[in-house]
Motif scaffolding. Sequence first.
Motif, PDB file in Angstrom:
ATOM      1  N   SER A 129       0.845  -1.193   0.000  1.00 36.29           N
ATOM      2  CA  SER A 129       0.000   0.000   0.000  1.00 36.29           C
ATOM      3  C   SER A 129       0.877   1.239   0.000  1.00 36.29           C
ATOM      4  O   SER A 129       2.099   1.143   0.145  1.00 36.29           O
ATOM      5  CB  SER A 129      -0.897  -0.006   1.234  1.00 36.29           C
ATOM      6  OG  SER A 129      -0.108  -0.117   2.402  1.00 36.29           O
ATOM      7  N   PHE A 130       0.249   2.379  -0.165  1.00 40.09           N
ATOM      8  CA  PHE A 130       0.992   3.627  -0.137  1.00 40.09           C
ATOM      9  C   PHE A 130       1.508   3.863   1.281  1.00 40.09           C
ATOM     10  O   PHE A 130       0.751   3.816   2.243  1.00 40.09           O
ATOM     11  CB  PHE A 130       0.083   4.777  -0.572  1.00 40.09           C
ATOM     12  CG  PHE A 130       0.750   6.114  -0.491  1.00 40.09           C
ATOM     13  CD1 PHE A 130       1.779   6.441  -1.356  1.00 40.09           C
ATOM     14  CD2 PHE A 130       0.354   7.044   0.455  1.00 40.09           C
ATOM     15  CE1 PHE A 130       2.402   7.675  -1.284  1.00 40.09           C
ATOM     16  CE2 PHE A 130       0.963   8.282   0.528  1.00 40.09           C
ATOM     17  CZ  PHE A 130       1.986   8.596  -0.338  1.00 40.09           C
ATOM     18  N   ASN A 131       2.802   4.110   1.383  1.00 41.93           N
ATOM     19  CA  ASN A 131       3.432   4.322   2.684  1.00 41.93           C
ATOM     20  C   ASN A 131       4.130   5.675   2.670  1.00 41.93           C
ATOM     21  O   ASN A 131       5.193   5.813   2.068  1.00 41.93           O
ATOM     22  CB  ASN A 131       4.442   3.199   2.947  1.00 41.93           C
ATOM     23  CG  ASN A 131       5.133   3.359   4.292  1.00 41.93           C
ATOM     24  OD1 ASN A 131       5.033   4.410   4.937  1.00 41.93           O
ATOM     25  ND2 ASN A 131       5.836   2.329   4.704  1.00 41.93           N
ATOM     26  N   PRO A 132       3.531   6.680   3.312  1.00 41.59           N
ATOM     27  CA  PRO A 132       4.109   8.035   3.264  1.00 41.59           C
ATOM     28  C   PRO A 132       5.544   8.080   3.759  1.00 41.59           C
ATOM     29  O   PRO A 132       6.362   8.834   3.220  1.00 41.59           O
ATOM     30  CB  PRO A 132       3.187   8.844   4.181  1.00 41.59           C
ATOM     31  CG  PRO A 132       1.905   8.103   4.202  1.00 41.59           C
ATOM     32  CD  PRO A 132       2.280   6.653   4.084  1.00 41.59           C
ATOM     33  N   ASP A 133       5.863   7.284   4.780  1.00 45.20           N
ATOM     34  CA  ASP A 133       7.234   7.307   5.312  1.00 45.20           C
ATOM     35  C   ASP A 133       8.244   6.851   4.265  1.00 45.20           C
ATOM     36  O   ASP A 133       9.392   7.270   4.274  1.00 45.20           O
ATOM     37  CB  ASP A 133       7.333   6.397   6.542  1.00 45.20           C
ATOM     38  CG  ASP A 133       6.567   6.971   7.720  1.00 45.20           C
ATOM     39  OD1 ASP A 133       6.400   8.214   7.763  1.00 45.20           O
ATOM     40  OD2 ASP A 133       6.115   6.200   8.563  1.00 45.20           O
ATOM     41  N   ARG A 134       7.807   6.006   3.373  1.00 45.51           N
ATOM     42  CA  ARG A 134       8.697   5.475   2.341  1.00 45.51           C
ATOM     43  C   ARG A 134       8.543   6.214   1.014  1.00 45.51           C
ATOM     44  O   ARG A 134       9.509   6.465   0.307  1.00 45.51           O
ATOM     45  CB  ARG A 134       8.390   3.991   2.126  1.00 45.51           C
ATOM     46  CG  ARG A 134       9.230   3.303   1.041  1.00 45.51           C
ATOM     47  CD  ARG A 134       8.626   1.962   0.680  1.00 45.51           C
ATOM     48  NE  ARG A 134       7.272   2.119   0.147  1.00 45.51           N
ATOM     49  CZ  ARG A 134       6.356   1.168   0.122  1.00 45.51           C
ATOM     50  NH1 ARG A 134       6.621  -0.009   0.611  1.00 45.51           N
ATOM     51  NH2 ARG A 134       5.148   1.400  -0.379  1.00 45.51           N
ATOM     52  N   ASP A 135       7.292   6.585   0.700  1.00 46.50           N
ATOM     53  CA  ASP A 135       6.996   7.059  -0.652  1.00 46.50           C
ATOM     54  C   ASP A 135       6.882   8.577  -0.789  1.00 46.50           C
ATOM     55  O   ASP A 135       6.770   9.076  -1.905  1.00 46.50           O
ATOM     56  CB  ASP A 135       5.683   6.427  -1.129  1.00 46.50           C
ATOM     57  CG  ASP A 135       5.749   4.908  -1.124  1.00 46.50           C
ATOM     58  OD1 ASP A 135       6.860   4.378  -1.297  1.00 46.50           O
ATOM     59  OD2 ASP A 135       4.713   4.268  -0.943  1.00 46.50           O
ATOM     60  N   ALA A 136       6.822   9.290   0.334  1.00 49.76           N
ATOM     61  CA  ALA A 136       6.607  10.737   0.250  1.00 49.76           C
ATOM     62  C   ALA A 136       7.723  11.485   0.968  1.00 49.76           C
ATOM     63  O   ALA A 136       8.338  10.965   1.897  1.00 49.76           O
ATOM     64  CB  ALA A 136       5.264  11.095   0.876  1.00 49.76           C
ATOM     65  N   ASP A 137       7.960  12.723   0.513  1.00 49.79           N
ATOM     66  CA  ASP A 137       8.943  13.546   1.222  1.00 49.79           C
ATOM     67  C   ASP A 137       8.249  14.252   2.397  1.00 49.79           C
ATOM     68  O   ASP A 137       7.038  14.124   2.592  1.00 49.79           O
ATOM     69  CB  ASP A 137       9.605  14.555   0.277  1.00 49.79           C
ATOM     70  CG  ASP A 137       8.605  15.492  -0.385  1.00 49.79           C
ATOM     71  OD1 ASP A 137       7.496  15.672   0.168  1.00 49.79           O
ATOM     72  OD2 ASP A 137       8.908  16.028  -1.458  1.00 49.79           O
ATOM     73  N   GLU A 138       9.029  14.988   3.162  1.00 47.10           N
ATOM     74  CA  GLU A 138       8.496  15.594   4.384  1.00 47.10           C
ATOM     75  C   GLU A 138       7.349  16.553   4.084  1.00 47.10           C
ATOM     76  O   GLU A 138       6.344  16.593   4.805  1.00 47.10           O
ATOM     77  CB  GLU A 138       9.620  16.334   5.125  1.00 47.10           C
ATOM     78  CG  GLU A 138       9.175  16.894   6.466  1.00 47.10           C
ATOM     79  CD  GLU A 138      10.320  17.549   7.219  1.00 47.10           C
ATOM     80  OE1 GLU A 138      11.474  17.423   6.773  1.00 47.10           O
ATOM     81  OE2 GLU A 138      10.051  18.191   8.252  1.00 47.10           O
ATOM     82  N   ARG A 139       7.506  17.326   3.040  1.00 41.78           N
ATOM     83  CA  ARG A 139       6.479  18.299   2.667  1.00 41.78           C
ATOM     84  C   ARG A 139       5.153  17.593   2.347  1.00 41.78           C
ATOM     85  O   ARG A 139       4.081  18.000   2.803  1.00 41.78           O
ATOM     86  CB  ARG A 139       6.968  19.091   1.448  1.00 41.78           C
ATOM     87  CG  ARG A 139       5.942  19.981   0.806  1.00 41.78           C
ATOM     88  CD  ARG A 139       5.563  21.114   1.723  1.00 41.78           C
ATOM     89  NE  ARG A 139       4.588  21.997   1.092  1.00 41.78           N
ATOM     90  CZ  ARG A 139       3.840  22.843   1.763  1.00 41.78           C
ATOM     91  NH1 ARG A 139       3.931  22.924   3.074  1.00 41.78           N
ATOM     92  NH2 ARG A 139       2.985  23.624   1.136  1.00 41.78           N
ATOM     93  N   GLU A 140       5.265  16.536   1.560  1.00 42.06           N
ATOM     94  CA  GLU A 140       4.045  15.808   1.196  1.00 42.06           C
ATOM     95  C   GLU A 140       3.419  15.125   2.416  1.00 42.06           C
ATOM     96  O   GLU A 140       2.205  15.057   2.546  1.00 42.06           O
ATOM     97  CB  GLU A 140       4.333  14.780   0.102  1.00 42.06           C
ATOM     98  CG  GLU A 140       3.046  14.150  -0.449  1.00 42.06           C
ATOM     99  CD  GLU A 140       3.303  13.144  -1.558  1.00 42.06           C
ATOM    100  OE1 GLU A 140       4.473  12.799  -1.800  1.00 42.06           O
ATOM    101  OE2 GLU A 140       2.320  12.691  -2.164  1.00 42.06           O
ATOM    102  N   ARG A 141       4.263  14.651   3.313  1.00 42.66           N
ATOM    103  CA  ARG A 141       3.720  14.027   4.527  1.00 42.66           C
ATOM    104  C   ARG A 141       2.952  15.043   5.366  1.00 42.66           C
ATOM    105  O   ARG A 141       1.924  14.716   5.959  1.00 42.66           O
ATOM    106  CB  ARG A 141       4.865  13.415   5.349  1.00 42.66           C
ATOM    107  CG  ARG A 141       5.392  12.109   4.782  1.00 42.66           C
ATOM    108  CD  ARG A 141       6.211  11.331   5.807  1.00 42.66           C
ATOM    109  NE  ARG A 141       7.462  11.989   6.126  1.00 42.66           N
ATOM    110  CZ  ARG A 141       8.598  11.808   5.449  1.00 42.66           C
ATOM    111  NH1 ARG A 141       8.634  10.988   4.419  1.00 42.66           N
ATOM    112  NH2 ARG A 141       9.705  12.443   5.797  1.00 42.66           N
ATOM    113  N   GLU A 142       3.441  16.286   5.404  1.00 47.85           N
ATOM    114  CA  GLU A 142       2.718  17.336   6.135  1.00 47.85           C
ATOM    115  C   GLU A 142       1.345  17.574   5.512  1.00 47.85           C
ATOM    116  O   GLU A 142       0.335  17.697   6.205  1.00 47.85           O
ATOM    117  CB  GLU A 142       3.523  18.650   6.107  1.00 47.85           C
ATOM    118  CG  GLU A 142       4.715  18.672   7.038  1.00 47.85           C
ATOM    119  CD  GLU A 142       5.441  20.012   6.980  1.00 47.85           C
ATOM    120  OE1 GLU A 142       6.330  20.212   7.807  1.00 47.85           O
ATOM    121  OE2 GLU A 142       5.119  20.845   6.107  1.00 47.85           O
ATOM    122  N   ILE A 143       1.350  17.664   4.192  1.00 45.78           N
ATOM    123  CA  ILE A 143       0.092  17.897   3.489  1.00 45.78           C
ATOM    124  C   ILE A 143      -0.866  16.733   3.707  1.00 45.78           C
ATOM    125  O   ILE A 143      -2.058  16.915   3.970  1.00 45.78           O
ATOM    126  CB  ILE A 143       0.351  18.091   1.981  1.00 45.78           C
ATOM    127  CG1 ILE A 143       1.190  19.345   1.739  1.00 45.78           C
ATOM    128  CG2 ILE A 143      -0.975  18.173   1.217  1.00 45.78           C
ATOM    129  CD1 ILE A 143       0.535  20.642   2.111  1.00 45.78           C
TER     130      ILE A 143
END
Lengths: 193, 91
Positions: free
Chosen positions: B49-63
């Motif tokens: 599944s989509f995993n923000p810790d792995r697949d997204a940068d810090e900015r995207e994780r905030e959003i």
Amino acid sequence: MDPAQEEDPKKIFERQALPAVDMLYRQAMKYTNNPFDAEDLVQDTFEKGFKAFSSFKPGTNLEAWLSTILKNTYFNQYHKAQRRPKKLDAFSGDYSDSKLYQAGKVNPGSAKSSEQVYMDGLISKDILDALKRLPEERRKIFIETAVDGKSYKQVAEENNIKIGTVMSRLNRARTQLKKDLAGYSVAPKLAAE
Amino acid sequence: MHPQNTGTALIVIKAGCTEVACMEDFSDLYQAGLALEQLMGSESRFTESFNPDRDADEREREILELIKQVLRPEKAPDELLEKCFALIENM
């Protein structure tokens, strides 16, 4: 006679049902993905629940009973195009700053300041605006995968599409959201907390 | 593994380059991912599944966190309780 048996059913319903409002709202948000539709859905649920309260068996789970009413209300009414909530629909763009402020007006018992509530409303509007600009199929996949954390496989099966399509739509949604919210600052919320 | 002539190609080089497997034309990325799983004997991101810790940068994780706060709030708005109370009182 037990005094409790003589208590006004309205009071009994209020005492037992009102604590369920948070649970019902969370459920309504999962169905509608829209704060305004969710509020309408919860209110409809309370209205129907009270009208049918005489059929509720005391001692059974009232939250589960209300949850079922909410679910049926959504799928029988809200989910059908012929009876969408009339008040507001964030994804059709029918809301305003003033309505957001009104919706988030602080009450005396609230821990949030009116400024914080207003900022929350603006943040919500920015987020909902950005989501609204996504094509429906991308928005749906984005919410199911990135917000609700469903696996690609589950989303693919539920939507009857290939996993590659799920990942493609998710990536396009993420790209668009990052672009749309590129200038969006989280600082106001953090500063106000 | 049965190629289905739909254009998704996958080349896998196993650890240590002792084996190279080339697979082409899987029906979709999922099928290719499954094949990768079989070859590597481990989970691949293709079937997860989509995993923000792995697949997204810090900015995207905030959003994403803000989006979750908006779409999946823990509590109902304060005034909703009042509205429901008033609704019942007026019935």
